[in-house]
Every structure is written in structure tokens, then in C-alpha cells.
Scaffold this motif. Structure first.
Motif, PDB file in Angstrom:
ATOM      1  N   GLU A 137     -23.405  75.507   8.657  1.00 26.26           N
ATOM      2  CA  GLU A 137     -24.561  74.778   8.055  1.00 26.26           C
ATOM      3  C   GLU A 137     -25.386  75.651   7.115  1.00 26.26           C
ATOM      4  OE1 GLU A 137     -23.896  74.411  11.157  1.00 26.26           O
ATOM      5  OE2 GLU A 137     -23.292  72.424  11.340  1.00 26.26           O
ATOM      6  N   ILE A 138     -25.336  77.264   7.278  1.00 24.84           N
ATOM      7  CA  ILE A 138     -25.990  78.273   6.757  1.00 24.84           C
ATOM      8  C   ILE A 138     -25.114  78.959   5.863  1.00 24.84           C
ATOM      9  CG2 ILE A 138     -27.600  80.105   7.257  1.00 24.84           C
ATOM     10  CD1 ILE A 138     -28.561  77.278   8.832  1.00 24.84           C
ATOM     11  N   ASN A 139     -24.135  79.356   6.242  1.00 28.07           N
ATOM     12  CA  ASN A 139     -23.188  80.242   5.658  1.00 28.07           C
ATOM     13  C   ASN A 139     -22.137  79.672   4.940  1.00 28.07           C
ATOM     14  OD1 ASN A 139     -24.249  82.771   5.778  1.00 28.07           O
ATOM     15  ND2 ASN A 139     -23.211  83.240   7.508  1.00 28.07           N
ATOM     16  N   LYS A 140     -21.958  78.306   4.495  1.00 26.33           N
ATOM     17  CA  LYS A 140     -20.824  77.714   4.134  1.00 26.33           C
ATOM     18  C   LYS A 140     -19.924  78.488   3.059  1.00 26.33           C
ATOM     19  CE  LYS A 140     -19.699  73.090   2.311  1.00 26.33           C
ATOM     20  NZ  LYS A 140     -20.105  71.749   1.759  1.00 26.33           N
ATOM     21  N   GLU A 141     -20.495  78.844   2.022  1.00 23.45           N
ATOM     22  CA  GLU A 141     -20.030  79.538   1.001  1.00 23.45           C
ATOM     23  C   GLU A 141     -19.111  80.738   1.321  1.00 23.45           C
ATOM     24  OE1 GLU A 141     -19.136  78.643  -2.279  1.00 23.45           O
ATOM     25  OE2 GLU A 141     -19.932  77.068  -1.372  1.00 23.45           O
ATOM     26  N   ALA A 142     -19.851  81.726   2.219  1.00 25.04           N
ATOM     27  CA  ALA A 142     -19.078  82.959   2.687  1.00 25.04           C
ATOM     28  C   ALA A 142     -18.083  82.697   3.622  1.00 25.04           C
ATOM     29  CB  ALA A 142     -20.251  83.858   3.572  1.00 25.04           C
ATOM     30  N   ILE A 143     -18.148  81.677   4.653  1.00 18.81           N
ATOM     31  CA  ILE A 143     -17.118  81.258   5.382  1.00 18.81           C
ATOM     32  C   ILE A 143     -15.907  80.767   4.730  1.00 18.81           C
ATOM     33  CG2 ILE A 143     -16.498  79.630   7.408  1.00 18.81           C
ATOM     34  CD1 ILE A 143     -19.551  79.554   8.130  1.00 18.81           C
ATOM     35  N   SER A 144     -16.260  79.975   3.677  1.00 20.77           N
ATOM     36  CA  SER A 144     -14.945  79.389   2.901  1.00 20.77           C
ATOM     37  C   SER A 144     -13.997  80.708   2.258  1.00 20.77           C
ATOM     38  CB  SER A 144     -15.315  78.639   1.839  1.00 20.77           C
ATOM     39  OG  SER A 144     -16.422  77.551   2.276  1.00 20.77           O
ATOM     40  N   LYS A 145     -14.830  81.787   2.055  1.00 20.21           N
ATOM     41  CA  LYS A 145     -14.019  82.692   1.400  1.00 20.21           C
ATOM     42  C   LYS A 145     -13.689  83.919   2.351  1.00 20.21           C
ATOM     43  CE  LYS A 145     -16.744  81.917  -2.781  1.00 20.21           C
ATOM     44  NZ  LYS A 145     -18.056  82.351  -3.234  1.00 20.21           N
ATOM     45  N   GLY A 146     -13.998  83.827   3.554  1.00 16.58           N
ATOM     46  CA  GLY A 146     -13.959  85.075   4.487  1.00 16.58           C
ATOM     47  C   GLY A 146     -12.634  85.074   5.165  1.00 16.58           C
ATOM     48  N   LEU A 332     -12.780  76.970  10.581  1.00 14.93           N
ATOM     49  CA  LEU A 332     -11.293  76.819  10.376  1.00 14.93           C
ATOM     50  C   LEU A 332     -11.390  75.789   8.947  1.00 14.93           C
ATOM     51  CD1 LEU A 332      -8.313  77.452  10.652  1.00 14.93           C
ATOM     52  CD2 LEU A 332      -8.518  75.698  12.404  1.00 14.93           C
ATOM     53  N   ASN A 333     -11.840  74.580   9.016  1.00 13.90           N
ATOM     54  CA  ASN A 333     -11.769  73.663   8.090  1.00 13.90           C
ATOM     55  C   ASN A 333     -12.312  74.092   6.858  1.00 13.90           C
ATOM     56  OD1 ASN A 333     -10.866  71.535   9.759  1.00 13.90           O
ATOM     57  ND2 ASN A 333     -12.831  70.951  10.359  1.00 13.90           N
ATOM     58  N   LEU A 334     -13.527  74.888   6.647  1.00 14.74           N
ATOM     59  CA  LEU A 334     -13.967  75.533   5.565  1.00 14.74           C
ATOM     60  C   LEU A 334     -12.976  76.361   4.840  1.00 14.74           C
ATOM     61  CD1 LEU A 334     -17.584  76.026   6.169  1.00 14.74           C
ATOM     62  CD2 LEU A 334     -16.607  74.351   4.765  1.00 14.74           C
ATOM     63  N   MET A 335     -12.268  77.284   5.738  1.00 13.75           N
ATOM     64  CA  MET A 335     -11.486  78.486   5.352  1.00 13.75           C
ATOM     65  C   MET A 335     -10.024  77.813   4.871  1.00 13.75           C
ATOM     66  SD  MET A 335     -11.992  80.964   8.693  1.00 13.75           S
ATOM     67  CE  MET A 335     -11.192  82.433   8.049  1.00 13.75           C
ATOM     68  N   SER A 336      -9.885  76.437   5.334  1.00 12.92           N
ATOM     69  CA  SER A 336      -8.695  75.720   4.814  1.00 12.92           C
ATOM     70  C   SER A 336      -8.704  74.813   3.803  1.00 12.92           C
ATOM     71  CB  SER A 336      -8.016  75.213   6.054  1.00 12.92           C
ATOM     72  OG  SER A 336      -7.899  75.949   7.058  1.00 12.92           O
ATOM     73  N   GLY A 337     -10.110  74.824   3.080  1.00 13.71           N
ATOM     74  CA  GLY A 337     -10.646  74.066   2.073  1.00 13.71           C
ATOM     75  C   GLY A 337     -10.765  72.649   2.440  1.00 13.71           C
ATOM     76  N   PHE A 338     -10.721  72.211   3.660  1.00  8.70           N
ATOM     77  CA  PHE A 338     -10.883  70.792   4.214  1.00  8.70           C
ATOM     78  C   PHE A 338     -12.349  70.452   4.314  1.00  8.70           C
ATOM     79  CE2 PHE A 338      -6.756  71.767   6.748  1.00  8.70           C
ATOM     80  CZ  PHE A 338      -6.232  71.660   5.458  1.00  8.70           C
ATOM     81  N   SER A 339     -12.717  69.204   4.614  1.00  7.18           N
ATOM     82  CA  SER A 339     -14.083  68.744   4.851  1.00  7.18           C
ATOM     83  C   SER A 339     -14.398  69.655   6.254  1.00  7.18           C
ATOM     84  CB  SER A 339     -14.038  67.339   5.061  1.00  7.18           C
ATOM     85  OG  SER A 339     -15.134  66.903   5.838  1.00  7.18           O
TER      86      SER A 339
END
Lengths: 351, 351, 351, 351
Positions: A137-146, A332-339
Motif C-alpha cells: 500500500e506504500i511501495n506499490k511501484e517499487a515492488i512491481s519492478k523489484g 507476488l501479484n504486483l511483480m507478476s503484473g496482476f491485481s
């Protein structure tokens, strides 16, 4: 996406199996557990039946990386760090549920986790710096790309989500924050432990780790970062005789003592309005851990003492889901491009 | 000494029967309970067997005062006040477990207990002023000579005993005190109540009564008196799924930030050294409510955050004994010229 | 009487300390515990405070027999037998809480406790024959004169006391008896054990040891002796998420199907009328384990299915007191010439 | 399919909301509850959030039938019968969770539910005869075509599923069957009730309703039908301090004493092989209620005493799902032409 669950037989791993088994987008490629390696899953867990009844395998970099895209490390502190670089080098993404990469510097980790530091000779300050703190909820962007995610501790999750909106906007004073938290016994893990026997902790409640609990430093690090000021706070964990559930009661002082409970509630609601798993309750509705049990939700409530501008914020989570594996799956969802909420239950089965 | 137990079938009364039955110096002269009046005790409570199997009788001034020297009023708030003056007039001493005489002025009571004040038209400010606050470790002399004792609430007991030594000697700041308390369900009484069903509150934890809980004002009144300054504090009660037990975690700021945990422990130990039922634990030993269950003890522990002079004090009691009826019997003992601990268990039956 | 408590830090030993500390007639002469030997008692058990704060000592025949008249052996099965003969030879009386002397022949013990028999090479069939089965309501005389008492298991205690009156008088058929028992977790001991973690067994209930549980043979041995016929029965233990408490529901067939619930109740009541710790409840009052918790009582209730002469008998005990150490102290009292109930609580502190 | 939930605020109704909210094939057309009618759902149940936040409405035939295809009656015994015929006449199908249509004759119901029969003057013996007993693993065909389904009680469900394979094939004797069942507190409903307060039933276990429990007659009726012989059996329910979960331990005698545990296990496994929600465990693996909590599964295990051909069968269910509303939804699925398990969780979230 193929996911290796490393440390599958503790509570972190068991939740991972439970969750991933229900999400069609993921395939469990590996179940690692040293004590039970060589035995079949269903024999160990007849109550978490897997149709293909896989073997539990020895934990090794080779075994983990055979078919996996992502490794979910559900391991004791220190042990994760022995695998992480090698897994990254083989191209896997790593989601670590331990404390190994939660600090921005290895020295800080060594300082807090001195016992583990004496066993595991780590030399990966670069990874500490690279790792993304996995509070989605705080780090969404960075997680998606991490490629390396350090999942927060359960207590820090329960304390930071309610605090961040107020700290980041300077609503509450940096000084004098008190976090009084209560946790169910599953937070202590699945290893045999006298203190966690029902006979010992049932029908009782006690505090532990006063002043020095390791999560104090973790909360302070993130809170300081968010607020832009060094924050020292008081954090007291308590053990409560429930299996799962965590509740934090957070006390602070408003900068503007004229703010009402409603003002503070609206502020929280606005801050998190895009997050389906965060529910801000009406003023004077106070969350029970039972309301979020078996879900990935966090419930929040806030109230102001208008006599003197003190504020109390409450949070309730399931310590094994939003406080641990559910949050890891969000990442994991964020890193995989899912909701973010894919496959995560947001409906409780009360009672 | 003949003791009338008025309201014998709630938890307060049941404990009174249990305790008095074991103390040869007292005789139970009356068991009052309106719903079950006319039936025999053993039929209602086969598990608290009384050899003479007395009738439960209608609650009336005549019935109570027939043979009694002292009346123990275990009644809902407001109801006690309808009996007290008449009982005093007939020469009985009165120990009241309700909140009716805890405030030094009737107006304050009416303010806090407005709902009850609307039902019971009280006119006994003189008795509010006369009543002795029945915290025997603080008020021993006055209790011994009193004829009307107002027993403290369970939360105030658990908060004041740890706070008094520091407040009375000006060790901690008057401002910014936080009391985070956790109570077992028996604190909510024996009347049917959906929220206290095991199905509803088992495997859960929640806060309630934020800011406005009635015990806030009671704690503030006594704390202000003790410290000599008006004290406003934050008090948050929580409901924990245990039958009996109460734990308070109290946060404050030391006037002298150089004091250590040991200093603060010794101070507490010295203050209460003559009280066998108060145990100050070594630094870093934290009490469980299980350790005091079924006893009249209070266990204390204290720790200082030496970074910034914050102090945490812990207390654990059995809410039905030291938090209620055990304390009432301490008062009864003092009024009868006996040792304060007469007949009160100071040994726990762990686990 | 000086009593050595051998194995003082498990639940059996802890209860022994708790009970003996309150009985002036006994002095604890020795506290034995290998893991904690050399440390002080109060440091280990701040919640069971001993004024003289003795050391916990290494378990050895010399240490035990130094000042003791009686040794209370609270040890794992098999281990007791390594000490018993030597202690008897030194003139001590021995009260054994393990299963080592519960069988009338060593071979039977070896058969049932084969795992322990492989570790401990016993050669004391004579002591098996000499030992008195320590069920004081049945064996009072023999216990009073005995020098070696084998205390019954908790399940056998809860099953035999209700069965004996009916079996000894031929009221129920020997065949087809079913004993369905439920135990709290403290019956599983104090050693760390994954299955007994609150997280694992809280909010759950399960059976275990079907058909083969070791207590089946113990119950069958005594029931056969009492009835004069070989009895084979079904016994099923269950684990219930409470710390202490044991409940048995026993099903049988009346020889005379014309007997009513009242007939059967009166029979039980008459049989045990001299025992203050046995309470036979009115028909249709069913005991809760909560009613006997922390006491040495056993509560019984009986009901007949008049359609077909089936009988159900219920019993409730505290598994650590009447089911274990309380019963051992009853035996100690008898051996010391005191009243059986000396120092044993027969009043429950509900709730 | 539009479903009216009648009695939405008790545990039966709450589970129905929880389950139907997750199944896209159904739409909740009505939420009925008299005490809370006129208020919004989310206000009453912030922890079971409904996006459209419907009103809770007054229970009346008009209101229920407005948009519904099926009515799910989650009402007290007797009350259902006042609505059923009228709803059927308006073309709705009715799934009744009460006991009103579980007996094949109204007289039998009046006999067992005499208290309710005195209040509700029923005249619908024809509906009693028409109603299909909603045990989907036994009655699949009839349920699919039925318009009035009488869902079984929780205890009968937990007892009949394990018994039916043995009774229908004459494997066990009709005589001497014993069913010893244990239930969590939610089986007692959500109405305030002193006996179900955590303070009263926590840390305790007791039997109730010996011989005469109403479910005895229900089990006997179905068991007799299945076996083709009149069966009289012993059934004893127990209250266990868990919120949800039910366990039955069933004792019988094999006609052929040569059958082994494995034989009996295979027989059970074959009988239910087409039912995904029924899991027959390996011999010597004994189910915990925790393993099926929050799922619609039933776990079974069986063991034989080869000395004498006695058989023990264990079952574990979630009393609110397979024991109540989950089973109702199975029936709804069958009536709607869907797969029986549609939308019902068969994976547990241990611990």
C-alpha cells in the motif's frame, strides 16, 4: 508463473500453499522442507490436500531454481540470506518473508539480529540496499519492478499502515508515539515451544520483549523515513490466546489539537481509498481481529480525545495473511503484473 | 462477623460465597438474588456446595439487615444507592462493589453514569463524600475506620496500584500517561450478552470504550488526588478471550530521564514492601495474568527506555479477585480488624 | 513428614509444590529437576513463590533420600523404576505417578510400554506385585499400609470411579462398555510438543490413540479385577482445547433393564457417601469440567434409557489434581495417617 | 437464481450471506430479520461488507417472494412452518434449515418438538411427507427435483454420513450403536445465552441433553429407514469451547468380526468416492475439527478392535457449514442444476 515455496511446512509456507493452490495463475513448482524432505505432502498435511501429492524436497539452490520464476522464502532469520544472491543470480525473483533484507544497511541488521549475525556471515549490504520493503500500500511501484522484496514483519505491518498517513502528512507529532500490540500465538511459529503450549498460554495474557523487541527498530526505520525525521517510539507486543489475529492500539498527539475524530477518519479513508483490502470503520466502531481472520484485510478505526488532542488509532489484521503470507502474495501479484488482491480473500467467515 | 451477600448470583456474589465459605471468621447471613429468590443455593450452584444449603432470598433492607453486621453489595450501578443509606441507618457497614460511591461528588457520578442517574434519583452527596475509596494498599487506615467503602473498578485497580508510587513521588510526568488494558470476559458480568458469547468473542480481540470509558474518569480522579495535579490520561480497555484476568500496560515519561529500570523497580518494591499480595518482578520478567489467576495478588514489572526516559509499567491481576471481590474482602478484613490477606489465596494454581 | 518431589518442574511436580506448600503437615525436603538443577526455584517459577527459595537439585538416590520420608516420583514412564527399589531400600516410601507399577506383572507392563521397556531394563516384577494401586476410594486400607503406591492414570481414574460401583455389584454387563473421554492439553505434559501448541490444538477437537491407547489396558485390568471377569472395552481419548479438565462419558447395558435413572443414582450415591470429594449430581444435572477445576473433586451423573436399559454415566475431574497429583496427595495423606482430603481443595473457584 | 435469506442475522443467515456473496450464479434478493429490519446491512455487519449495502427487511411472505426463486429459511423451529406453504404456493422453492420438515409425519414432529407445537398450530402433514431430507450425499436425486428441502440437523449430519454406508449394507449390528458427539458453541445460536458466555463455557466441557436430545429421534428415523429396521441408539452431545466445529465418535459392532480396519476404510472410501467434500483418512489418521473449519468438507476415519469386532468411526465437520448452511447451499446447487460443490470451500485455512 512458477513459484517455489521454500520452507513449506511452517505457518508461512502452509499459508503459501493454501493461497497459491486456489490461484490458477500460479503453479507451485517446489515445496522445500528439510525435516520432512522425501515424504509426500498429503501424508504430512492430509488437511491441505494437493491433487498431485508432490514430494517435499531438500532445500537447495538447485532444487529451488529448477522450474521456478519466483522463490518465496519462508525461512528463519539469517537462513534466507544464504540463498538469496544465488537465486537472484539464476534469474529468479525473491520474496523474502524473513527480516534479512528489511533494513537499508547490513550493519543495522547485524546490530538488531546479532544472534543470527553470529551464525550467518553475511556480506550482502548491496542486497540490503537493493531490496524493496514489501508494504504494497506504500511501495506499490517499487515492488512491481523489484527483484528482491523484503516483506515487513507482522507487527510493523499492523503499526505502519495506520501510522503512515498521519506521519507522512505531519498530522501527528513525531515524539511520544506508543504502539501497544497484541498477537495470536501463530506469530511465534510452528516449532515446538513450551511458552506457546495451550496449557501455558491459554487463559492468560502477557507482554514480552519490552523496549527491545526487534520490530521496534523496523517500525522506527520506516516511520523515520516516511516522516523525514528520526522517530523513537515505544512498542510493546503481547501474547494473546488466539491462534491467529493481531491488533494494534496506537497513541499519538495531534499537531493541530482542533482536529476531530471525523477529520482524522476522513483523512485515513482518503489516503487508502484505492485499496480494497483496507477498511476504515466509522467512528466508534472498533475492529475485532475476528473480523479479518482468514482474510488479507486490515481494518482501521480512529478516535480523538478532544480535551487534549490525543489520537488513538486501531488496526486489526490476520497475522499470517496481511501480517505475513497474504502480504507476500500481494507482492507476488504486483511483480507478476496482476491485481494486488488477486486470489486473496477479502471476506471473512464470521464467527 | 455476619456478612450479607446482596446480589449473590452474579460473578461478584459468587466469588464472595466462594471466599467467605473458606474463612471461618465470617458467616454468610444472607444470600440475596431477585431472579432466583425462593430457590435453594445448591440447586442453582451444585458446583459451589454450601453444607446448610440456604435459600436465596428477595433483596430488601429488612432481609439484608436481619442478622448481618456488614452488607456486601454486588449490584448493578445505581441500584446500590437505593439500599445504602437505609442499611447504614440500621447500623450495618456497607462494602459497595458498584461505582455508586467511587466519586467524591454525586454530580461527578451523575455526569459519568448519566444513564443510571436517569433511573435512580439519588440524593446522597453526603455519602459520596463520606465513602472511603477501597484500595487497601493506599487507604488502609481510612478503610479500617470506615462504615461505607466504595470498592474501585477492576481497571482502576490494575492501573492505580502501579501508578501511585510514581505519581505520589513525582517520578513521572502528569501529562501523556497512556493506560492500555486488557480484560477477560467475566468483567462483562454474567448476564446473557451477545458480545460475550464464546462464538462471538472467542478467537478474537478488540478494543472498546475508546476515550469515553467510565473508568477513565475514575482513574483520573484518584490519580489527580494522589499527584496533587489535575491529570488527563488515555485509557483503552480491550476484550480478550479468557474468562478471568486483567493486564495493564502503562506508559509514562520520567521526570529524571537518568533513572534506570532497576531504579524504578526498587522504588516500586520499596513502596509496597509490606504488602504480601503485591509482587514486583525482576526487570525483564513480565507477568502473565495466568500467574495471578484465582489469587488476590497483583504482579508488577517495570522497564525504562534509556534512550529517552520513557517508562513502561505492567500489572496483572485476576479481575474477579484483586479486581473485584478479593479486594472487597481485603476491605472487609481491615474493617473487622483482621489481617488484610486473611483467607485470600496468594498462591496460584498454574497452569 | 518430609517429602521429596522428584521431577518438580513438570505439571505433576508443579502441582505437588503448590499443594504441599499449603499443607503445614508436610515439608518439601527436595526439589529435583535435571534440566534446571543448580538454579533457584523462584527464578524458574516466580508465580509459585517459595519463601525459602530452594535450589532445584540433580535427581539422584542420594539427593532424594537425604532428608525425605517419602518420595513423590513425577517422572516419565520407565525412569521411575530406576529409582524405586533403591529408595525403598533406604527406608523411604514411594508414591509413583508414572505407569511403572500400575500392572500386577512386569510382563504386562513390558507388553504395553514396549518402547520404554526397550530403554529401561527392569527386573522388578516383585515390586509390580507389591505395589498398591493408588485409587484411594477403592483401596484405602492397602494404601494406608503400603510402602509403594502406583497412582492411576488420569483416564483410568475418570473411568473407574464411576464404573466400580456398577461392576463390583454386577449391575451392568461386562460386555460392550464404551468409555469416551475428553482431556485438556495439560495431560500431554509440559515438554515442548507441536501438537499441543495453542496454534495447533486451539479451536479444534480430535480423537487419538483409538483402540490401542495404553490406558485401555490399565482400565481393563482394574475393571476385570473388580468385576471378577475378564473385561474388554472400548476407550477413546480426545484432546480438547482447555488447559485442565477431563470428562468421561461411559456407556453400558444394565443387567436389569427395569432400573431407573434414580435407582442408578442412589446406588452410586450410597457407594460413595463417605467420600467428601465425590459428588453425585441430581438426575439431569450434568457436570462441567469447569465445576471441578482446581479441586480434587470428582462429579458424577447417571441416566438410563428406559426404552432399552442402556446406562450413561458421566464423570468430571481436574486431570492434574484428582487425575494426578491431588490423588497422589490423597495417598500421601492416607500413608501419613491423616484425613484423605487434608489440604486438598474441594471448593471450585467458578468461573 | 434469486435467493431470499430469511433470518439473515443469526449464524445460519450470516453464513448464507457469506457463501452466496461469493457465488456469482446467485443473487441475494432479500435479507430478512425482524429485530434489525429497517437498518442497513453494513451497519450491522461491517465485517461482512456488501457492496450494495441492502436494507434488512421485515419478514413477510410478500417481502420474501417479491423477487426470489428460492427461500432459505434460517428460522427457529416452528416459525418456518408458518411461511412454507404460502411460499410454495407462490411458486418459490423452499430450503428449510429448521427441524420443521425433517420428520416424515407431523405427529412425530409434534411429539419431539412439543414446546414449539404448543405455539405453532401446524396442519401440514402433507408437506412433512413431501419434504426431502436434505442430505445430498444420500438423497441427491430427490433433492434435485424437490421443491421443499428439510436440511438435516448438524449432529445428524455428522452421525449419518459415517453410519449410512455400514447400515445400508448391513455391516454393523442395528443394536447397541453409540454416538458421542462434541460441538462448538455456535451450534447454540447467536441469541444471548448465559450458558454460552465465554466466561461460563470457556475452559470447560460438559455433556447435555442425555438420552432425550431431539436429534436422537432424527438420527434414529433416518438410520431406521436406511437399515430397514427400527434402530434405537444412544446419542450424547457435548459442548466444547470452540466457536465452530463438530466431532462425532461412533461405536458399533461388526456383523462379521473378521473385518479389519482396512476393510472398513475401503468400504467407506468406495461408498463416497464420487463426493469431493468427503475425505476418508488413512487408518490411524484421526481428523481434527480444525482441519475442516470454514469448509464444507467432512473427514472420516475408521478403526476396528480386532479382539472383538467392535468398530469406531470418527467424523469431523464445521457445524455451520457442512452441519448447516454449507449443506443448504449444496441442496440449492442441486436444485439449480449446478455442481453440488459450487462455491463451497473444500480447502481449509489451517491453523
Amino acid at each position: 508463473m512458477n513459484v517455489a515455496i521454500v520452507g513449506a511446512t511452517g505457518y508461512g509456507g502452509i499459508q503459501a500453499v493454501n493461497l497459491l493452490k486456489k490461484i490458477k495463475k500460479y503453479k507451485i513448482s517446489f515445496l522445500g522442507g528439510n525435516k520432512t524432505s522425501g515424504s509426500k505432502w498429503n501424508e504430512n498435511f492430509p488437511f491441505i490436500y494437493l491433487d498431485n501429492d508432490p514430494y517435499i524436497e531438500e532445500i537447495s539452490v538447485d532444487n529451488i531454481s529448477k522450474n521456478a520464476d519466483v522463490a518465496l522464502l519462508c525461512l528463519p532469520n539469517g537462513l534466507s540470506s544464504t540463498l538469496t544472491r544465488k537465486l537472484l543470480d539464476r534469474g529468479l525473483k525473491v520474496i523474502d518473508l524473513s527480516a534479512d533484507y528489511r533494513y537499508k544497511s547490513l550493519d543495522e541488521w547485524k546490530n538488531v539480529y546479532s544472534k543470527e549475525a553470529a551464525i550467518y556471515k553475511r556480506n550482502d549490504d548491496d542486497l540490503c540496499k537493493e531490496a524493496v520493503y514489501g508494504l504494497p500500500e506504500i511501495n506499490k511501484e517499487a515492488i512491481s519492478k523489484g527483484r528482491l522484496i523484503a516483506c515487513p514483519g507482522c507487527y510493523p505491518t499492523s503499526a505502519l499502515i495506520p501510522l503512515v498517513p498521519y506521519l507522512s502528512q505531519g498530522i501527528i507529532e513525531n515524539e511520544g508515539i506508543v504502539i501497544d500490540s497484541k498477537s495470536g500465538t501463530s506469530g511465534g511459529g510452528r516449532e515446538p515451544n513450551q511458552k506457546l503450549l495451550l496449557s501455558e498460554c491459554g487463559e492468560g495474557l502477557s507482554a514480552y520483549g519490552l523496549i527491545n523487541h526487534r520490530h521496534t527498530s523496523e517500525i522506527e526505520q520506516v516511520a523515520s523515513l516516511i516522516s523525514g525525521n528520526k522517530i523513537e517510539l515505544l512498542f510493546t507486543p503481547h501474547l494473546v490466546p488466539i491462534s491467529r489475529g493481531m491488533h494494534s492500539t496506537i497513541y499519538g498527539r495531534l499537531r493541530d489539537p482542533g482536529l476531530t475524530s471525523d477529520d482524522c477518519r476522513i483523512l485515513l479513508d482518503n489516503y487508502y481509498r484505492n485499496f480494497k483490502n483496507i477498511k476504515v470503520l466509522p467512528v466508534d466502531t472498533f475492529p475485532s481481529t475476528k473480523w479479518v481472520k482468514n482474510t488479507n484485510q486490515i481494518f482501521l478505526s480512529v478516535k480523538v480525545d478532544i480535551r487534549n488532542g490525543r489520537i488513538i488509532i486501531l488496526s486489526a489484521i490476520d497475522n499470517l495473511l496481511k501480517g505475513q503470507t497474504g502480504q507476500a502474495i500481494q507482492n507476488l501479484n504486483l511483480m507478476s503484473g496482476f491485481s494486488m488482491d488477486e486470489g486473496l480473500d477479502l471476506t471473512n467467515n464470521f464467527p
